[in-house]
Design a protein around this motif. Structure first.
Motif, PDB file in Angstrom:
ATOM      1  N   LEU A 290       0.827  -1.207   0.000  1.00 21.14           N
ATOM      2  CA  LEU A 290       0.000   0.000   0.000  1.00 21.14           C
ATOM      3  C   LEU A 290       0.863   1.259   0.000  1.00 21.14           C
ATOM      4  O   LEU A 290       0.571   2.238  -0.701  1.00 21.14           O
ATOM      5  CB  LEU A 290      -0.929   0.008   1.219  1.00 21.14           C
ATOM      6  CG  LEU A 290      -2.146  -0.916   1.150  1.00 21.14           C
ATOM      7  CD1 LEU A 290      -2.788  -1.057   2.522  1.00 21.14           C
ATOM      8  CD2 LEU A 290      -3.168  -0.365   0.163  1.00 21.14           C
ATOM      9  N   GLY A 291       1.950   1.238   0.780  1.00 25.36           N
ATOM     10  CA  GLY A 291       2.836   2.385   0.849  1.00 25.36           C
ATOM     11  C   GLY A 291       3.528   2.662  -0.470  1.00 25.36           C
ATOM     12  O   GLY A 291       3.598   3.814  -0.932  1.00 25.36           O
ATOM     13  N   VAL A 292       4.031   1.609  -1.101  1.00 24.29           N
ATOM     14  CA  VAL A 292       4.704   1.761  -2.403  1.00 24.29           C
ATOM     15  C   VAL A 292       3.710   2.246  -3.455  1.00 24.29           C
ATOM     16  O   VAL A 292       4.031   3.107  -4.289  1.00 24.29           O
ATOM     17  CB  VAL A 292       5.356   0.425  -2.830  1.00 24.29           C
ATOM     18  CG1 VAL A 292       5.839   0.485  -4.274  1.00 24.29           C
ATOM     19  CG2 VAL A 292       6.516   0.086  -1.904  1.00 24.29           C
ATOM     20  N   ALA A 293       2.487   1.690  -3.423  1.00 20.23           N
ATOM     21  CA  ALA A 293       1.455   2.124  -4.380  1.00 20.23           C
ATOM     22  C   ALA A 293       1.121   3.603  -4.178  1.00 20.23           C
ATOM     23  O   ALA A 293       0.943   4.349  -5.153  1.00 20.23           O
ATOM     24  CB  ALA A 293       0.201   1.271  -4.214  1.00 20.23           C
ATOM     25  N   ALA A 294       1.049   4.046  -2.921  1.00 22.29           N
ATOM     26  CA  ALA A 294       0.752   5.458  -2.641  1.00 22.29           C
ATOM     27  C   ALA A 294       1.861   6.369  -3.164  1.00 22.29           C
ATOM     28  O   ALA A 294       1.592   7.392  -3.810  1.00 22.29           O
ATOM     29  CB  ALA A 294       0.565   5.663  -1.135  1.00 22.29           C
ATOM     30  N   ILE A 295       3.121   5.995  -2.912  1.00 20.88           N
ATOM     31  CA  ILE A 295       4.255   6.804  -3.377  1.00 20.88           C
ATOM     32  C   ILE A 295       4.308   6.828  -4.899  1.00 20.88           C
ATOM     33  O   ILE A 295       4.499   7.885  -5.518  1.00 20.88           O
ATOM     34  CB  ILE A 295       5.580   6.264  -2.788  1.00 20.88           C
ATOM     35  CG1 ILE A 295       5.627   6.517  -1.276  1.00 20.88           C
ATOM     36  CG2 ILE A 295       6.783   6.913  -3.469  1.00 20.88           C
ATOM     37  CD1 ILE A 295       6.797   5.863  -0.562  1.00 20.88           C
ATOM     38  N   ALA A 296       4.110   5.654  -5.525  1.00 24.47           N
ATOM     39  CA  ALA A 296       4.135   5.579  -6.993  1.00 24.47           C
ATOM     40  C   ALA A 296       3.007   6.411  -7.597  1.00 24.47           C
ATOM     41  O   ALA A 296       3.208   7.117  -8.598  1.00 24.47           O
ATOM     42  CB  ALA A 296       4.013   4.124  -7.435  1.00 24.47           C
ATOM     43  N   THR A 297       1.820   6.350  -6.986  1.00 22.36           N
ATOM     44  CA  THR A 297       0.676   7.109  -7.494  1.00 22.36           C
ATOM     45  C   THR A 297       0.933   8.609  -7.379  1.00 22.36           C
ATOM     46  O   THR A 297       0.650   9.373  -8.317  1.00 22.36           O
ATOM     47  CB  THR A 297      -0.598   6.726  -6.720  1.00 22.36           C
ATOM     48  OG1 THR A 297      -0.796   5.313  -6.819  1.00 22.36           O
ATOM     49  CG2 THR A 297      -1.818   7.434  -7.278  1.00 22.36           C
ATOM     50  N   LEU A 298       1.478   9.035  -6.248  1.00 23.45           N
ATOM     51  CA  LEU A 298       1.813  10.447  -6.063  1.00 23.45           C
ATOM     52  C   LEU A 298       2.845  10.911  -7.085  1.00 23.45           C
ATOM     53  O   LEU A 298       2.697  11.967  -7.709  1.00 23.45           O
ATOM     54  CB  LEU A 298       2.358  10.670  -4.646  1.00 23.45           C
ATOM     55  CG  LEU A 298       1.330  10.755  -3.513  1.00 23.45           C
ATOM     56  CD1 LEU A 298       2.019  10.626  -2.159  1.00 23.45           C
ATOM     57  CD2 LEU A 298       0.572  12.062  -3.577  1.00 23.45           C
ATOM     58  N   ALA A 299       3.883  10.098  -7.265  1.00 18.01           N
ATOM     59  CA  ALA A 299       4.972  10.495  -8.175  1.00 18.01           C
ATOM     60  C   ALA A 299       4.497  10.517  -9.626  1.00 18.01           C
ATOM     61  O   ALA A 299       4.738  11.493 -10.357  1.00 18.01           O
ATOM     62  CB  ALA A 299       6.153   9.543  -8.001  1.00 18.01           C
TER      63      ALA A 299
END
Length: 501
Positions: A290-299
């Motif tokens: 979930l954390g990686v998906a959130a960072i990737a989505t933001l970036a």
């Protein structure tokens, strides 16, 4: 035979006892059938009534949801649907989104002149809102899947409202293909969860206990598959590819609805779902995902938006970045983040509808298709310029607008969760969110830059109707009020959530 009769009698009694909790959905279904029936008549007087009938149905449902009194308490209806405070607040937002979309559609002359499918448009908005309500109420994985498919089918058809346009057909085809793939993957993941836990009720103790006893790798694989379907609905990376094309090809009221309704419903479903994965020792992999998906989505959302030359695609990637902020908020376990998420979603509703109404006015009345098309519009039409500045600054997260308050609440929750858990993933999310808020300023400010600082183009034909001015003001007013008095909304949200959490 007697046992079967008793079983059927008990089931019928349970259905009748819980039917009241589905009152908003029943009202929407009745108005949907009424619209479809009336659309068969060719009389112009009847055709003109259709949007107002749709609005009547949505207003009725909105009043029901605000007043309450029809919910089933803490017991799910047939173990499928739970009419609690969270679902009720979500329903209020969905009804508001449907009303706003129809008001926007009434300002769109191309849609009003449409010979075929105009009545279907308003009926599909109702069925979309019905599906969103079911998503928010669902506590059973299979019911979640069915509700998502109701929303998806309505969305596919709404995307093709102007089916004679090549761009709309291309967008609709891509949407269907991506949607079908994500649905299949999600259903496969749900079957894993049923095999691991023996239940489809993902809010039950049996489900949570089954996950703790199951193999960690299998739980992680199942979570990845199910979250893939959820991420598609909220346009989170890496399942966001449909968004730019759909935003480019669909009518503007539909785009505004897609950027809010399904995203809100998807976040509410994920919010309930991730409640099973709060244990950092047992579910570290799921939290990392979930954390990686959130960072990737933001970036991806923020950096890709920097390169866009058309306002529709810019707003598509803006929508992706907001999905990243919301995913980040859902990882702040133990902080009571639900009220912050609902506050942010409420603010997002007004911001997005305001921006898309501005884009609709500029596109339809002055043919603005690129960012350069806004050149000088702010000086020739100060009202448009000021409203655009308000909405875009709020989307960036700058004071004195509610977008700032929403992001501040989310960042505060993430920081609180970090101080409680010392989880470096949360710190990485917080730093990424703050830095990319700065990046967002660079692409949001492009439109005001063209509005006020670029060379004058001819905008003599741009005449904004009083109803459009009124709508723009109504969308902007909550952004100012909720900055200075956020507790007005937060207190009400917390009162509703007292029925839930």
């Amino acid at each position: 035979m007697n046992e079967q009769a008793v079983y059927l009698s008990d089931k019928l009694n349970a259905i009748l006892a819980g039917a009241g909790s589905l009152l908003p959905e029943l009202v929407l279904a009745c108005f949907f059938l009424l619209l479809v029936t009336l659309d068969l008549f060719k009389a112009k007087s009847i055709k003109k009534l259709l949007p107002w009938l749709a609005l009547t149905g949505l207003f009725w449902v909105l009043v029901l949801q605000v007043l309450g009194g029809y919910t089933s308490g803490d017991e799910p209806f047939l173990n499928l649907l739970l009419s609690d405070g969270l679902a009720r607040y979500g329903g209020i937002l969905f009804s508001a989104a449907g009303i706003f979309a129809i008001f926007m559609a009434l300002q769109l002359r191309r849609l009003e002149k449409l010979q075929e499918g105009r009545g279907e448009f308003y009926a599909l908005v109702l069925i979309l809102v019905l599906g969103l309500n079911l998503m928010a109420k669902s506590v059973n994985l299979l019911m979640v899947f069915l509700a998502i498919e109701v929303v998806s089918i309505a969305s596919y058809i709404l995307t093709l409202t102007f089916k004679t346009e090549k761009r709309a057909v291309e967008a609709g085809l891509k949407y269907v293909l991506y949607g079908t793939l994500s649905a299949g993957v999600m259903l496969y993941g749900m079957s894993f969860f049923y095999g691991l836990t023996g239940t489809l009720n993902y809010t039950s103790e049996a489900f949570a206990l089954g996950l703790l006893q199951a193999d960690t790798l299998l739980v992680t694989v199942a979570a990845v598959l199910v979250l893939a379907g959820f991420f598609f609905k909220i346009s989170a990376a890496p399942f966001h590819f449909w968004a730019p094309d759909v935003y480019q090809g669909a009518p503007m009221p539909v785009v505004a609805l897609f950027s809010t309704g399904p995203k809100i419903a998807g976040i509410l479903v994920i919010l309930r779902f991730v409640g099973n994965f709060t244990d950092p020792d047992a579910f570290a992999d799921v939290q990392l995902l979930l954390g990686v998906a959130a960072i990737a989505t933001l970036a991806i959302g923020n950096f890709t938006a920097l390169w866009q030359r058309t306002p529709r695609r810019l707003m598509a990637y803006s929508s992706v970045s907001h999905a990243g902020f919301l995913l980040m908020a859902l990882l702040a376990f133990g902080t009571g983040y639900t009220s912050s998420v609902l506050f942010y979603l409420t603010v997002l509703l007004f911001m997005n509808f305001g921006v898309f109404l501005l884009l609709q006015v500029a596109e339809e009345k002055n043919g603005v298709q690129t960012l350069e098309g806004f050149s000088g519009l702010g000086r020739s039409q100060p009202y448009v310029g000021v409203m655009a500045l308000l909405y875009l600054l709020s989307l960036t997260g700058l004071p004195p607008l509610a977008g700032f308050t929403g992001k501040l609440l989310i960042f505060s929750n993430v920081w609180e969760a970090y101080t409680l858990s010392a989880n470096n993933l949360l710190l990485a999310l917080l730093i990424t969110g703050i830095l990319l808020t700065g990046v967002a300023l660079f692409y949001y400010i492009k439109i005001p830059y063209y509005l006020f600082f670029k060379g004058n183009q001819s905008h003599e034909n741009l005449v904004i109707s009083p109803s459009e001015k009124l709508l723009l003001a109504l969308f902007a007013l909550p952004l100012l009020v909720l900055f200075f008095k956020p507790d007005l909304l937060l207190r009400w949200i917390e009162q509703l959530l007292a029925q839930t959490l």
